[in-house]
Write an enzyme that holds these catalytic residues in place. Structure first.
Site, mmCIF file in Angstrom:
data_model
loop_
_atom_site.group_PDB
_atom_site.id
_atom_site.type_symbol
_atom_site.label_atom_id
_atom_site.label_comp_id
_atom_site.label_asym_id
_atom_site.label_seq_id
_atom_site.Cartn_x
_atom_site.Cartn_y
_atom_site.Cartn_z
ATOM 1 N N HIS A 1 5.100 1.796 7.521
ATOM 2 C CA HIS A 1 6.131 2.343 8.407
ATOM 3 C C HIS A 1 7.255 1.315 8.518
ATOM 4 C CE1 HIS A 1 3.507 5.472 10.480
ATOM 5 N NE2 HIS A 1 2.589 4.704 9.906
ATOM 6 N N HIS B 1 0.589 3.364 2.822
ATOM 7 C CA HIS B 1 1.980 3.466 3.268
ATOM 8 C C HIS B 1 2.301 2.405 4.302
ATOM 9 C CE1 HIS B 1 -0.347 5.902 6.134
ATOM 10 N NE2 HIS B 1 0.585 5.628 7.032
HETATM 11 P P1 AMP Z 1 -0.574 6.692 9.911
HETATM 12 O O1 AMP Z 1 -1.235 6.799 11.246
HETATM 13 O O2 AMP Z 1 -0.099 5.292 9.637
HETATM 14 O O3 AMP Z 1 -1.439 7.255 8.799
HETATM 15 O O4 AMP Z 1 0.751 7.544 10.001
HETATM 16 C C1 AMP Z 1 1.017 8.681 9.249
HETATM 17 C C2 AMP Z 1 2.427 9.118 9.576
HETATM 18 O O5 AMP Z 1 2.760 10.173 8.703
HETATM 19 C C3 AMP Z 1 2.641 9.621 11.006
HETATM 20 O O6 AMP Z 1 3.628 8.805 11.645
HETATM 21 C C4 AMP Z 1 3.134 11.066 10.802
HETATM 22 O O7 AMP Z 1 4.141 11.433 11.716
HETATM 23 C C5 AMP Z 1 3.643 11.029 9.373
HETATM 24 N N1 AMP Z 1 3.629 12.311 8.691
HETATM 25 C C6 AMP Z 1 2.618 13.215 8.622
HETATM 26 N N2 AMP Z 1 2.969 14.265 7.876
HETATM 27 C C7 AMP Z 1 4.230 14.022 7.424
HETATM 28 C C8 AMP Z 1 5.150 14.727 6.593
HETATM 29 N N3 AMP Z 1 4.859 15.927 6.066
HETATM 30 N N4 AMP Z 1 6.371 14.177 6.355
HETATM 31 C C9 AMP Z 1 6.692 12.989 6.893
HETATM 32 N N5 AMP Z 1 5.868 12.260 7.681
HETATM 33 C C10 AMP Z 1 4.656 12.773 7.943
#
Ligand code: AMP
Length: 117
Positions: A105, A103
């Site tokens: 951001h 993913h």
């Molecule tokens: P990363 O550290 O790049 O893996 O970030 C994962 C992101 O996913 C974090 O910013 C979380 O806030 C986000 N996240 C986790 N669960 C969910 C969810 N159910 N819906 C939307 N975002 C999520």
């Protein structure tokens, strides 16, 4: 090795809800549940890759290009394309990647700090 036991896989399967922004053949975009700035969206690959490095290593150039096209479309939908935005992709342990599904951001909607995320 991709592990299906992660929250983004469950979102892709519609097992848990998300606030969807955009979807096409290669990407799904939704709002981050815990935004760190005014506009915080996530664009995830539809195909099952552990992280961005895994994706770029294994996917075709067409799929990688289509994914970045989707990221740009989402930025436009969120109206940050003119004001500017940051894209961040955490990869692995040292980056503190939380969700092991590829993913990106999209961060924007306000002046961001100099460091990432
Ligand atoms: P990363 O550290 O790049 O893996 O970030 C994962 C992101 O996913 C974090 O910013 C979380 O806030 C986000 N996240 C986790 N669960 C969910 C969810 N159910 N819906 C939307 N975002 C999520």
């Amino acid at each position: 090795m991709y592990d299906k036991n992660n929250v983004f896989y469950k979102i892709l399967q519609s097992e848990i809800p998300s606030k969807k922004i955009y979807e096409d053949g290669v990407a799904l975009a939704f709002y981050d549940i815990n935004p760190v700035c005014k506009v915080h969206a996530l664009v995830i690959t539809k195909a099952l890759y552990v992280d961005f490095h895994d994706f770029v290593s294994k996917a075709s150039p067409e799929e990688v290009g289509a994914f970045f096209g989707a990221v740009a479309k989402v930025a436009k939908l969120l109206e940050v394309d003119e004001s500017g935005y940051r894209i961040v992709s955490n990869i692995g342990k040292d980056s503190r990647q939380e969700v092991p599904h590829c993913h990106v951001h999209i961060l924007g909607g306000e002046q961001l700090c100099q460091s990432s995320k």
